[in-house]
Design an enzyme around this catalytic site. Structure first.
Site, PDB file in Angstrom:
ATOM      1  N   ARG A 164       0.867  -1.180   0.000  1.00 52.47           N
ATOM      2  CA  ARG A 164       0.000   0.000   0.000  1.00 52.47           C
ATOM      3  C   ARG A 164       0.909   1.236   0.000  1.00 52.47           C
ATOM      4  O   ARG A 164       2.062   1.169   0.413  1.00 52.47           O
ATOM      5  CB  ARG A 164      -0.894  -0.015   1.238  1.00 52.47           C
ATOM      6  N   GLY A 165       0.374   2.349  -0.479  1.00 57.28           N
ATOM      7  CA  GLY A 165       1.163   3.584  -0.527  1.00 57.28           C
ATOM      8  C   GLY A 165       2.234   3.513  -1.612  1.00 57.28           C
ATOM      9  O   GLY A 165       2.223   2.626  -2.465  1.00 57.28           O
ATOM     10  N   ASP A 220     -13.691  -7.174  -1.521  1.00 62.34           N
ATOM     11  CA  ASP A 220     -14.897  -6.590  -0.916  1.00 62.34           C
ATOM     12  C   ASP A 220     -16.027  -6.374  -1.930  1.00 62.34           C
ATOM     13  O   ASP A 220     -17.148  -6.101  -1.548  1.00 62.34           O
ATOM     14  CB  ASP A 220     -14.558  -5.225  -0.292  1.00 62.34           C
ATOM     15  N   MET A 377      -7.929 -15.264   6.535  1.00 60.28           N
ATOM     16  CA  MET A 377      -8.028 -16.632   5.988  1.00 60.28           C
ATOM     17  C   MET A 377      -8.831 -16.668   4.696  1.00 60.28           C
ATOM     18  O   MET A 377      -8.600 -17.515   3.842  1.00 60.28           O
ATOM     19  CB  MET A 377      -8.673 -17.564   7.010  1.00 60.28           C
TER      20      MET A 377
HETATM   21  N1  LIG Z   1      -5.905   8.411  -5.409  1.00 57.16           N
HETATM   22  C1  LIG Z   1      -4.804   7.693  -5.695  1.00 57.16           C
HETATM   23  N2  LIG Z   1      -3.934   8.130  -6.624  1.00 57.16           N
HETATM   24  C2  LIG Z   1      -2.808   7.435  -6.923  1.00 57.16           C
HETATM   25  N3  LIG Z   1      -2.498   6.254  -6.334  1.00 57.16           N
HETATM   26  C3  LIG Z   1      -3.328   5.765  -5.408  1.00 57.16           C
HETATM   27  C4  LIG Z   1      -4.526   6.444  -5.033  1.00 57.16           C
HETATM   28  N4  LIG Z   1      -5.158   5.715  -4.085  1.00 57.16           N
HETATM   29  C5  LIG Z   1      -4.384   4.625  -3.872  1.00 57.16           C
HETATM   30  N5  LIG Z   1      -3.298   4.644  -4.660  1.00 57.16           N
HETATM   31  C6  LIG Z   1      -2.221   3.657  -4.701  1.00 57.16           C
HETATM   32  O1  LIG Z   1      -2.756   2.394  -5.107  1.00 57.16           O
HETATM   33  C7  LIG Z   1      -2.145   1.349  -4.378  1.00 57.16           C
HETATM   34  C8  LIG Z   1      -3.178   0.448  -3.764  1.00 57.16           C
HETATM   35  O2  LIG Z   1      -4.182   1.183  -3.065  1.00 57.16           O
HETATM   36  P1  LIG Z   1      -4.974   0.561  -1.816  1.00 57.16           P
HETATM   37  O3  LIG Z   1      -6.054   1.494  -1.445  1.00 57.16           O
HETATM   38  O4  LIG Z   1      -4.009   0.182  -0.759  1.00 57.16           O
HETATM   39  O5  LIG Z   1      -5.533  -0.824  -2.347  1.00 57.16           O
HETATM   40  P2  LIG Z   1      -6.623  -1.188  -3.429  1.00 57.16           P
HETATM   41  O6  LIG Z   1      -6.087  -0.818  -4.743  1.00 57.16           O
HETATM   42  O7  LIG Z   1      -6.769  -2.640  -3.280  1.00 57.16           O
HETATM   43  O8  LIG Z   1      -7.853  -0.416  -3.071  1.00 57.16           O
HETATM   44  C9  LIG Z   1      -1.210   1.988  -3.358  1.00 57.16           C
HETATM   45  O9  LIG Z   1       0.115   1.825  -3.801  1.00 57.16           O
HETATM   46  C10 LIG Z   1      -1.638   3.438  -3.326  1.00 57.16           C
HETATM   47  O10 LIG Z   1      -0.549   4.317  -3.098  1.00 57.16           O
HETATM   48  O1  LIG Z   2      -4.651  -5.409   6.619  1.00 64.08           O
HETATM   49  P1  LIG Z   2      -4.740  -4.888   5.231  1.00 64.08           P
HETATM   50  O2  LIG Z   2      -3.777  -5.511   4.312  1.00 64.08           O
HETATM   51  O3  LIG Z   2      -4.687  -3.401   5.187  1.00 64.08           O
HETATM   52  O4  LIG Z   2      -6.115  -5.334   4.650  1.00 64.08           O
HETATM   53  C1  LIG Z   2      -7.329  -5.096   5.266  1.00 64.08           C
HETATM   54  C2  LIG Z   2      -8.329  -4.592   4.276  1.00 64.08           C
HETATM   55  O5  LIG Z   2      -8.251  -5.205   3.033  1.00 64.08           O
HETATM   56  C3  LIG Z   2      -9.525  -5.269   2.439  1.00 64.08           C
HETATM   57  O6  LIG Z   2      -9.749  -6.580   2.069  1.00 64.08           O
HETATM   58  C4  LIG Z   2      -9.673  -4.360   1.269  1.00 64.08           C
HETATM   59  O7  LIG Z   2      -8.461  -4.229   0.637  1.00 64.08           O
HETATM   60  P2  LIG Z   2      -8.322  -3.515  -0.744  1.00 64.08           P
HETATM   61  O8  LIG Z   2      -8.733  -2.090  -0.608  1.00 64.08           O
HETATM   62  O9  LIG Z   2      -6.901  -3.678  -1.046  1.00 64.08           O
HETATM   63  O10 LIG Z   2      -9.208  -4.282  -1.683  1.00 64.08           O
HETATM   64  C5  LIG Z   2     -10.508  -4.760   3.483  1.00 64.08           C
HETATM   65  O11 LIG Z   2     -11.654  -5.503   3.538  1.00 64.08           O
HETATM   66  C6  LIG Z   2      -9.701  -4.779   4.721  1.00 64.08           C
HETATM   67  O12 LIG Z   2     -10.074  -3.732   5.548  1.00 64.08           O
END
Ligand SMILES: Nc1ncnc2c1ncn2[C@@H]1O[C@H](COP(=O)(O)OP(=O)(O)O)[C@@H](O)[C@H]1O
Ligand SMILES: O=P(O)(O)OC[C@H]1O[C@](O)(COP(=O)(O)O)[C@@H](O)[C@@H]1O
Ligand SMILES: [Mg+2]
Length: 478
Positions: A164-165, A220, A377
């Site tokens: 993430r990030g 989700d 899990m």
């Molecule tokens: N608004 C955004 N603009 C650019 N990158 C983003 C933005 N939001 C999230 N990201 C990047 O996308 C990646 C995954 O986002 P995250 O919210 O953790 O998971 P998911 O894509 O599963 O929702 C991270 O590396 C994050 O920095």
């Molecule tokens: O502990 P982590 O890796 O942040 O993941 C927890 C979160 O991941 C999720 O499955 C959703 O993740 P994404 O946004 O990456 O799809 C949420 O339901 C949960 O809050």
């Protein structure tokens, strides 16, 4: 639609209210690109397929339920192979990255992108980006071949790692440019697709011949427009094991209560489907449906009644449910993860403690409560058979799209047909359970739980006739 802020949106209006929200193409900003015959035309496995190539005019309707005199509505470009491609196989340098939380099926998608590029188009250069977006500029790449990915679909997680990030657009695009990458496959959820959209914009600004394709990953089910994402089916199936355990524990003691917390940060799809599938659940609590504990029509009253009737009960709670109540009683920390997602308090633990405290205070009813938290899990496992096939189709659709020169798109099934969807459609809102739809009504009827809605709140909801025309209709297809 014109207000979306995306200056490159391609909207084509047709007769009778037909609207095509098209995806960008490399030729939109690089004119006079050379095309080549699609190698599938001479591929022994595919060349015999009748009408294998998708007609350029094929589009997929977002709504399948329409009124006789209503407009034809919104459409997306149909996914699939085209007669001509914009890359020679030898010139393709593709890369794959996985971002965000884990989800069953990530390895299958990776495998099928590599094998699809290799076997269908003869592409030999595919790189894996290590550890999510930040891997573009801070880690080494992993060469991917069909041999290397051969059995990865049998493993949970992602062989590429995720994070993430760390989304630094210019560093990412610099890395793409420096490495000579010209096809970028980005697998991830809503945050990842927002990141993919800005990468595409930067690539376009620099005028690079690089196709950017998103493959939506969301355990989700919070991504709009698409029917579902890969891994959801597997997660719901795995959740059954936790619910079964909770049920066995609960029915083995007098006034036994099993509490199961399932994933679902902002939406309760996993909890809703796991509840409907199980039939052992007495109450399902999700973020979209606020509830309260005390007083008439509250959760405690319902628990007492159900225990009197049945002697035991099972509660399924989505992790994002009741967060307002939790913050009222626990100190709210208001923390975020590296991607900016709100970190939630453990609602399962909180509700278990509140139920125990309530019945201890009542002093008339001895309960035994077991709390099961199978959160990780249900997502750290390999995808099931049906998700594996689904992952294959998504991966192949992405490969066909990129080879055909489309870019800035996410693949997804819309009413069962694979489509290319512009990023902004996927990122502009979150998919939620519509509690005035029939699916939630089915759940309420199957569990016989209270709706926790006071009458005046119900009256405020939209009337069913209006809902038929609502965008949300697809959320829970009847
Ligand atoms: N608004 C955004 N603009 C650019 N990158 C983003 C933005 N939001 C999230 N990201 C990047 O996308 C990646 C995954 O986002 P995250 O919210 O953790 O998971 P998911 O894509 O599963 O929702 C991270 O590396 C994050 O920095
Ligand atoms: O502990 P982590 O890796 O942040 O993941 C927890 C979160 O991941 C999720 O499955 C959703 O993740 P994404 O946004 O990456 O799809 C949420 O339901 C949960 O809050
Ligand atoms: Mg997300």
């Amino acid at each position: 639609m014109e207000d979306s802020g995306d200056s490159h949106m391609k909207i084509i209006n047709g007769e009778a209210g037909y609207v095509l929200e098209d995806v960008p193409h490399l030729t939109d900003y690089i004119p006079d690109l050379t095309t080549y015959p699609n190698p599938l035309q001479v591929n022994p496995a595919y060349s015999t397929v009748k009408q294998y190539f998708v007609d350029m005019d094929d589009t997929v309707s977002q709504k399948v339920v329409v009124h006789k005199d209503g407009p034809r509505g919104l459409h997306f470009r149909r996914a699939g192979p085209r007669q001509n491609v914009y890359f020679r196989p030898d010139d393709v340098h593709a890369c794959i990255v996985t971002c965000g939380g884990l989800c069953p099926g990530l390895n299958t998608v990776i495998r099928e992108i590599v094998c699809g590029l290799y076997h269908m188009y003869g592409v030999r250069n595919v790189l894996g980006i290590d550890g999510g977006y930040r891997g573009f500029y801070s880690k080494n790449t992993i060469p991917l071949t069909p041999k290397f990915v051969n059995d990865i679909h049998k493993r949970g997680g992602t062989i590429l790692g995720t994070s993430r990030g760390g989304h630094d657009t210019s560093k990412i695009v610099d890395s793409i440019q420096d490495r000579g990458i010209n096809q970028v496959y980005i697998i991830g959820g809503d945050g990842t697709q927002k990141g993919a959209a800005v990468i595409y914009e930067e690539i376009r600004r620099r005028g690079l011949k690089v196709a950017v394709a998103g493959i939506p990953k969301t355990i989700d089910n919070d991504i709009p427009v698409i029917d579902r994402s890969f891994g959801f089916d597997t997660a719901v199936e795995e959740a059954q094991r936790a619910i079964n355990a909770a049920h066995v524990e609960a029915e083995s003691t007098e006034n036994g209560i099993g509490v199961v917390k399932l994933m679902g940060r902002y939406c309760g799809f996993i909890s809703m489907y796991a509840t409907l599938a199980s039939r052992d659940v007495d109450c399902c609590l999700i973020p979209e449906s606020p509830f309260y504990l005390e007083g008439k029509g509250g959760l405690f009253e319902f628990i007492k009644r159900r225990l009197k009737e049945n002697g035991h009960m099972v509660i399924v709670i989505a992790e994002g449910a009741g967060q307002d109540l939790v913050s009222e009683s626990l100190q709210s920390l208001d923390q975020q993860d590296a991607s900016g997602n709100r970190l939630l308090q453990d609602v399962g633990l909180w509700i278990s403690q509140r139920i125990k405290a309530h019945f201890a205070k009542e002093n008339k009813m001895n309960i035994t409560l077991k709390y099961i938290d199978p959160t990780y899990m249900i997502r750290a496992i390999p995808s099931n058979a049906s998700d594996n096939v689904f992952c294959t189709l998504l991966a192949h659709s992405a490969v066909h799209g990129a080879m055909a020169g489309f870019t800035g798109f996410t693949v997804g099934s819309v009413n069962g047909r694979h489509s290319y969807i512009p990023f902004n459609r996927i990122t502009e809102k979150q998919n939620k359970v519509v509690i005035t739809d029939r699916m939630w009504a089915r759940l309420l009827s199957s569990t016989d739980q209270p709706s926790f809605l006071r009458p005046k709140v119900v009256n405020k909801q939209e009337k069913p006739s209006i809902q038929l025309l609502n965008d949300n209709l697809k959320d829970t297809k009847q």
